[in-house]
Write an enzyme that holds these catalytic residues in place. Sequence first.
Site, PDB file in Angstrom:
ATOM      1  N   TYR A 156       0.840  -1.212   0.000  1.00 27.11           N
ATOM      2  CA  TYR A 156       0.000   0.000   0.000  1.00 27.11           C
ATOM      3  C   TYR A 156       0.873   1.259   0.000  1.00 27.11           C
ATOM      4  O   TYR A 156       0.642   2.197  -0.777  1.00 27.11           O
ATOM      5  CB  TYR A 156      -0.891  -0.049   1.241  1.00 27.11           C
ATOM      6  CG  TYR A 156      -1.863   1.095   1.394  1.00 27.11           C
ATOM      7  CD1 TYR A 156      -3.052   1.132   0.659  1.00 27.11           C
ATOM      8  CD2 TYR A 156      -1.611   2.129   2.291  1.00 27.11           C
ATOM      9  CE1 TYR A 156      -3.948   2.174   0.822  1.00 27.11           C
ATOM     10  CE2 TYR A 156      -2.509   3.167   2.459  1.00 27.11           C
ATOM     11  CZ  TYR A 156      -3.686   3.189   1.726  1.00 27.11           C
ATOM     12  OH  TYR A 156      -4.574   4.226   1.882  1.00 27.11           O
ATOM     13  N   LYS A 160       1.081   4.248  -2.850  1.00 25.81           N
ATOM     14  CA  LYS A 160       0.772   5.654  -2.543  1.00 25.81           C
ATOM     15  C   LYS A 160       1.986   6.553  -2.790  1.00 25.81           C
ATOM     16  O   LYS A 160       1.834   7.699  -3.211  1.00 25.81           O
ATOM     17  CB  LYS A 160       0.282   5.786  -1.096  1.00 25.81           C
ATOM     18  CG  LYS A 160      -1.063   5.067  -0.839  1.00 25.81           C
ATOM     19  CD  LYS A 160      -2.163   5.632  -1.701  1.00 25.81           C
ATOM     20  CE  LYS A 160      -3.529   5.034  -1.400  1.00 25.81           C
ATOM     21  NZ  LYS A 160      -4.591   5.561  -2.269  1.00 25.81           N
TER      22      LYS A 160
HETATM   23  P1  NAP Z   1     -13.311   2.532   1.340  1.00 21.51           P
HETATM   24  O1  NAP Z   1     -14.304   2.972   2.331  1.00 21.51           O
HETATM   25  O2  NAP Z   1     -12.814   1.119   1.381  1.00 21.51           O
HETATM   26  O3  NAP Z   1     -13.883   2.842  -0.136  1.00 21.51           O
HETATM   27  C1  NAP Z   1     -13.123   2.513  -1.264  1.00 21.51           C
HETATM   28  C2  NAP Z   1     -13.857   2.938  -2.510  1.00 21.51           C
HETATM   29  O4  NAP Z   1     -13.043   2.569  -3.641  1.00 21.51           O
HETATM   30  C3  NAP Z   1     -15.193   2.242  -2.676  1.00 21.51           C
HETATM   31  O5  NAP Z   1     -16.129   3.174  -3.178  1.00 21.51           O
HETATM   32  C4  NAP Z   1     -14.905   1.164  -3.740  1.00 21.51           C
HETATM   33  O6  NAP Z   1     -16.024   0.888  -4.568  1.00 21.51           O
HETATM   34  C5  NAP Z   1     -13.850   1.859  -4.570  1.00 21.51           C
HETATM   35  N1  NAP Z   1     -13.041   0.913  -5.359  1.00 21.51           N
HETATM   36  C6  NAP Z   1     -12.227  -0.075  -4.905  1.00 21.51           C
HETATM   37  N2  NAP Z   1     -11.657  -0.695  -5.940  1.00 21.51           N
HETATM   38  C7  NAP Z   1     -12.121  -0.102  -7.073  1.00 21.51           C
HETATM   39  C8  NAP Z   1     -11.891  -0.285  -8.458  1.00 21.51           C
HETATM   40  N3  NAP Z   1     -11.064  -1.238  -8.915  1.00 21.51           N
HETATM   41  N4  NAP Z   1     -12.536   0.520  -9.340  1.00 21.51           N
HETATM   42  C9  NAP Z   1     -13.377   1.492  -8.909  1.00 21.51           C
HETATM   43  N5  NAP Z   1     -13.633   1.701  -7.606  1.00 21.51           N
HETATM   44  C10 NAP Z   1     -13.020   0.920  -6.715  1.00 21.51           C
HETATM   45  O7  NAP Z   1     -11.988   3.437   1.395  1.00 21.51           O
HETATM   46  P2  NAP Z   1     -11.774   4.946   1.895  1.00 21.51           P
HETATM   47  O8  NAP Z   1     -11.285   4.910   3.283  1.00 21.51           O
HETATM   48  O9  NAP Z   1     -12.937   5.788   1.541  1.00 21.51           O
HETATM   49  O10 NAP Z   1     -10.516   5.342   0.981  1.00 21.51           O
HETATM   50  C11 NAP Z   1     -10.631   6.105  -0.211  1.00 21.51           C
HETATM   51  C12 NAP Z   1      -9.233   6.488  -0.690  1.00 21.51           C
HETATM   52  O11 NAP Z   1      -8.555   7.209   0.341  1.00 21.51           O
HETATM   53  C13 NAP Z   1      -8.350   5.277  -1.014  1.00 21.51           C
HETATM   54  O12 NAP Z   1      -7.515   5.572  -2.114  1.00 21.51           O
HETATM   55  C14 NAP Z   1      -7.507   5.125   0.240  1.00 21.51           C
HETATM   56  O13 NAP Z   1      -6.284   4.475  -0.009  1.00 21.51           O
HETATM   57  C15 NAP Z   1      -7.331   6.573   0.632  1.00 21.51           C
HETATM   58  N6  NAP Z   1      -6.986   6.760   2.041  1.00 21.51           N
HETATM   59  C16 NAP Z   1      -7.836   6.393   3.031  1.00 21.51           C
HETATM   60  C17 NAP Z   1      -7.464   6.584   4.354  1.00 21.51           C
HETATM   61  C18 NAP Z   1      -8.345   6.221   5.513  1.00 21.51           C
HETATM   62  O14 NAP Z   1      -7.885   6.366   6.661  1.00 21.51           O
HETATM   63  N7  NAP Z   1      -9.577   5.798   5.310  1.00 21.51           N
HETATM   64  C19 NAP Z   1      -6.218   7.139   4.652  1.00 21.51           C
HETATM   65  C20 NAP Z   1      -5.365   7.498   3.625  1.00 21.51           C
HETATM   66  C21 NAP Z   1      -5.768   7.305   2.313  1.00 21.51           C
HETATM   67  P3  NAP Z   1     -16.951  -0.442  -4.415  1.00 21.51           P
HETATM   68  O15 NAP Z   1     -17.192  -0.648  -2.937  1.00 21.51           O
HETATM   69  O16 NAP Z   1     -18.194  -0.074  -5.182  1.00 21.51           O
HETATM   70  O17 NAP Z   1     -16.184  -1.561  -5.042  1.00 21.51           O
END
Ligand code: NAP
Length: 248
Positions: A156, A160
């Site tokens: 991961y 990133k």
């Molecule tokens: P999440 O709740 O797991 O949601 C992930 C989203 O990505 C879902 O809408 C999922 O859609 C979509 N997705 C996954 N694989 C996909 C694909 N191949 N094509 C299109 N859509 C896809 O994650 P989140 O926490 O909101 O994270 C969103 C972003 O922020 C990510 O890039 C993550 O790495 C980043 N981030 C998050 C955090 C954190 O603390 N949460 C911290 C740093 C960075 P479906 O469910 O419809 O498949």
Amino acid sequence: MKLLEGKTVLITGASRGIGRGLALRMAEHGAGVAYTYLSSVEKGLALEKELAASGVKAKGYRSDASVFKEAEDLVNAVVSDFGSIHVLVNNAGITKDGLLMRISEEQWDEVMRVNLKSVFNLTKAVQRPMLKQRMGSIINMGSVVGIKGNAGQSNYAASKAGIIGFSKSVALELGSRNIRCNVIAPGFIETEMTGALDPGMVQQWKESIPLKRGGTPGDVANLALFLASDLSSYITGQVINVCGGMLT
Ligand code: NAP
């Protein structure tokens, strides 16, 4: 004041979490919102109505951001439905955590494909419409983990960190055409992604954050709104953390 009136935004992975928060905030600010979902079909479809309640045009597309051809087809469909794309948010992402000793080749490849290749796919696809209109803002979702690393997340973190190098290069290539490219690096944001973590570890993390709480999708959406809008028209090639002071 509405900051995105007359603009069309494309957000990948808006069925849940941060992407969903971004879609809602951008619609509140007058943007037409095109967004994708993949496995969360019901949630993906339901969002269309919620967004439309803000009085904007909204459409969800089922599309896998990690597949080059699907990204191309998606961008063509959005341009045909909305007329243009002014803002791209590459938000879709996954984790497949494990110590290096245990990470399989499949877990490595899948994280790189979904988190990093998707950013290449979509950015390449929006390049043509953005060049034509001589404007655009590309916002890529990184992570503080891509800056400082994290034990158990080498795949991961690499994906990133890759996003940062990619985004800085795109900012250099496309700046002269008024296309900007920046990275948001969230810290610990409370979503389904972090909901899967061990509660004891989460508590420890929260205590170590200077602002003493996890972030919300809304906290990230506020920065995305700024980067999408003309308020940030002289900002490109930057990585901006939304992490409650976790990184200083
Ligand atoms: P999440 O709740 O797991 O949601 C992930 C989203 O990505 C879902 O809408 C999922 O859609 C979509 N997705 C996954 N694989 C996909 C694909 N191949 N094509 C299109 N859509 C896809 O994650 P989140 O926490 O909101 O994270 C969103 C972003 O922020 C990510 O890039 C993550 O790495 C980043 N981030 C998050 C955090 C954190 O603390 N949460 C911290 C740093 C960075 P479906 O469910 O419809 O498949």
